[in-house]
Design a protein around this motif. Structure first.
Motif, PDB file in Angstrom:
ATOM      1  N   LEU A 181      -8.811  -1.624   2.836  1.00  0.00           N
ATOM      2  CA  LEU A 181      -7.729  -0.966   3.569  1.00  0.00           C
ATOM      3  C   LEU A 181      -8.310   0.199   4.356  1.00  0.00           C
ATOM      4  CD1 LEU A 181      -4.970  -0.693   0.813  1.00  0.00           C
ATOM      5  CD2 LEU A 181      -4.723  -1.974   2.933  1.00  0.00           C
ATOM      6  N   SER A 182      -7.787   0.433   5.547  1.00  0.00           N
ATOM      7  CA  SER A 182      -8.187   1.604   6.322  1.00  0.00           C
ATOM      8  C   SER A 182      -7.023   2.026   7.201  1.00  0.00           C
ATOM      9  CB  SER A 182      -9.417   1.302   7.178  1.00  0.00           C
ATOM     10  OG  SER A 182      -9.138   0.272   8.118  1.00  0.00           O
ATOM     11  N   LEU A 183      -7.135   3.224   7.767  1.00  0.00           N
ATOM     12  CA  LEU A 183      -6.123   3.693   8.705  1.00  0.00           C
ATOM     13  C   LEU A 183      -6.327   3.032  10.066  1.00  0.00           C
ATOM     14  CD1 LEU A 183      -5.970   7.518   7.900  1.00  0.00           C
ATOM     15  CD2 LEU A 183      -4.338   5.737   7.234  1.00  0.00           C
TER      16      LEU A 183
ATOM     17  N   SER B 173       0.834  -1.199   0.000  1.00  0.00           N
ATOM     18  CA  SER B 173       0.000   0.000   0.000  1.00  0.00           C
ATOM     19  C   SER B 173       0.872   1.253   0.000  1.00  0.00           C
ATOM     20  CB  SER B 173      -0.929   0.009   1.216  1.00  0.00           C
ATOM     21  OG  SER B 173      -0.186   0.231   2.385  1.00  0.00           O
ATOM     22  N   SER B 174       0.366   2.309  -0.573  1.00  0.00           N
ATOM     23  CA  SER B 174       1.160   3.533  -0.726  1.00  0.00           C
ATOM     24  C   SER B 174       1.523   4.144   0.611  1.00  0.00           C
ATOM     25  CB  SER B 174       0.380   4.550  -1.574  1.00  0.00           C
ATOM     26  OG  SER B 174      -0.861   4.870  -0.969  1.00  0.00           O
TER      27      SER B 174
ATOM     28  N   ASP C  37       0.558   1.957  10.089  1.00  0.00           N
ATOM     29  CA  ASP C  37      -0.686   2.703  10.262  1.00  0.00           C
ATOM     30  C   ASP C  37      -1.783   2.235   9.323  1.00  0.00           C
ATOM     31  OD1 ASP C  37       0.378   3.616   7.907  1.00  0.00           O
ATOM     32  OD2 ASP C  37      -0.067   5.727   8.272  1.00  0.00           O
ATOM     33  N   VAL C  38      -1.594   1.086   8.690  1.00  0.00           N
ATOM     34  CA  VAL C  38      -2.569   0.558   7.741  1.00  0.00           C
ATOM     35  C   VAL C  38      -3.183  -0.729   8.299  1.00  0.00           C
ATOM     36  CG1 VAL C  38      -2.857  -0.520   5.474  1.00  0.00           C
ATOM     37  CG2 VAL C  38      -1.546   1.587   5.703  1.00  0.00           C
ATOM     38  N   VAL C  39      -4.492  -0.855   8.137  1.00  0.00           N
ATOM     39  CA  VAL C  39      -5.219  -2.060   8.528  1.00  0.00           C
ATOM     40  C   VAL C  39      -5.812  -2.686   7.275  1.00  0.00           C
ATOM     41  CG1 VAL C  39      -7.193  -2.955   9.812  1.00  0.00           C
ATOM     42  CG2 VAL C  39      -5.742  -1.195  10.832  1.00  0.00           C
ATOM     43  N   VAL C  40      -5.577  -3.982   7.094  1.00  0.00           N
ATOM     44  CA  VAL C  40      -6.107  -4.723   5.956  1.00  0.00           C
ATOM     45  C   VAL C  40      -7.123  -5.725   6.494  1.00  0.00           C
ATOM     46  CG1 VAL C  40      -5.551  -5.978   3.856  1.00  0.00           C
ATOM     47  CG2 VAL C  40      -3.808  -4.550   4.940  1.00  0.00           C
TER      48      VAL C  40
END
Length: 308
Positions: free
Chosen positions: A98-100, A21-22, A51-54
């Motif tokens: 994907l979310s923060l 993810s970017s 800081d990314v949640v999949v």
């Protein structure tokens, strides 16, 4: 025995997505990211990388146009909701978003019941987005009761289920549900659906049921836990008073809260009890104290008779 955990290959795919993810790629450090499993139950797998949640969503649910509408609604309310970043993807037949990352409620600290009441009141007071899909009726209770096996606890839960209105049980298609003003509701609210965002403020997550509905159903779970003796009266009143003081429309100030909360609370008590019994039987263990309290509540519901 039926497993509720996700297969290892799905975990590997989510880690790969998170690393690609970017937001993760833009990290200052080149050190490899260590993935953390945040949730792995009921076919849902949630993995964190920095800081990314999949999230691999529950299989067997519909994630078509209504889910895209929910994502759009969540994106329009960033002060209340921490929704997916863009459209979902399909990974090996699974819907993935994907979310923060947000810091979840710490069960070892004082629980934020007042903050929860105010946050739900703010959501319910939000002007209804024109593209918000309907929440629908509470179908999970019938699904869980249908999964029950044989035994005294199972029979207790089933007896309580028969007291619920036909429109909740999925019977009597011609029976109309009570006419109540609809708001934007979360649809599956509990403290696990709250996280603290980067700015230190609480947000709601898990928007799969977000939509137009009766706001009383967002208060149903804590109300059910209170009626069952699992949630302390002080915590329940802290939550309810904060909700009412913030203008929450489910329980207008000065009105009897149980005029609107009774049936939702009983429904959730039965649903939670069914889930507890299923879990205990699957793990081949006796019911623990809170689980038995939920089953005992079903006995009181049965004794009280049919819901109006």
């Amino acid at each position: 025995m039926e497993t509720e955990t996700a297969p290892p290959e799905l975990f590997d795919r989510l880690v790969e997505i998170g690393r690609d993810s970017s937001r993760v790629a833009a990290r200052a450090s080149d050190a490899p990211l260590e993935p953390e499993t945040l949730y792995d139950r009921h076919g849902v797998l949630v993995v964190r990388l920095d800081d990314v949640v999949v999230k691999a969503h529950q299989p067997g649910r519909e994630y078509g146009e209504p889910f895209l509408q929910r994502i759009k609604v969540a994106a329009s309310l960033p002060d209340l909701l921490l929704g997916p970043l863009g459209s979902p993807s399909n990974v090996d037949g699974r819907t993935v978003t994907l979310s923060l990352y947000g810091e979840p409620v710490d069960p070892h600290e004082e629980l934020p019941w007042e903050d929860a009441g105010r946050l739900l009141a703010s959501l319910h007071a939000t002007p209804m987005p024109t593209d918000a899909p309907p929440w629908g009726r509470p179908t999970r209770v019938a699904t869980q009761v249908a999964r029950l096996g044989d035994g005294p606890a199972e029979d207790e839960v089933r007896r309580a289920f028969t007291t619920l209105p036909a429109w909740i049980r999925g019977e009597g298609a011609g029976e109309a549900r009570p006419e109540r003003a609809e708001c934007l509701i979360h649809g599956d609210w509990h403290l696990g659906q709250m996280v603290r965002a980067r700015d230190g403020r609480w947000r709601l997550i898990d928007i799969e049921d977000l939509g137009k509905g009766d706001p009383a159903w967002d208060l149903a779970r804590p109300a059910a836990l209170y009626l069952s003796g699992v949630l302390h009266p002080d915590e329940w009143l802290s939550f309810l008073d904060a909700y009412v003081a913030a203008g929450g429309p489910a329980v207008p100030d000065g009105d009897d809260p149980w005029a609107t909360l009774d049936i939702p609370a009983r429904t959730l008590a039965i649903q939670i009890a069914a889930t507890c019994v299923i879990s205990a039987r699957r793990d081949d263990r006796p019911l623990d104290g809170p689980e038995q309290a939920m089953v005992d509540a079903c006995g009181r519901i049965s004794a009280a008779g049919n819901a109006a």
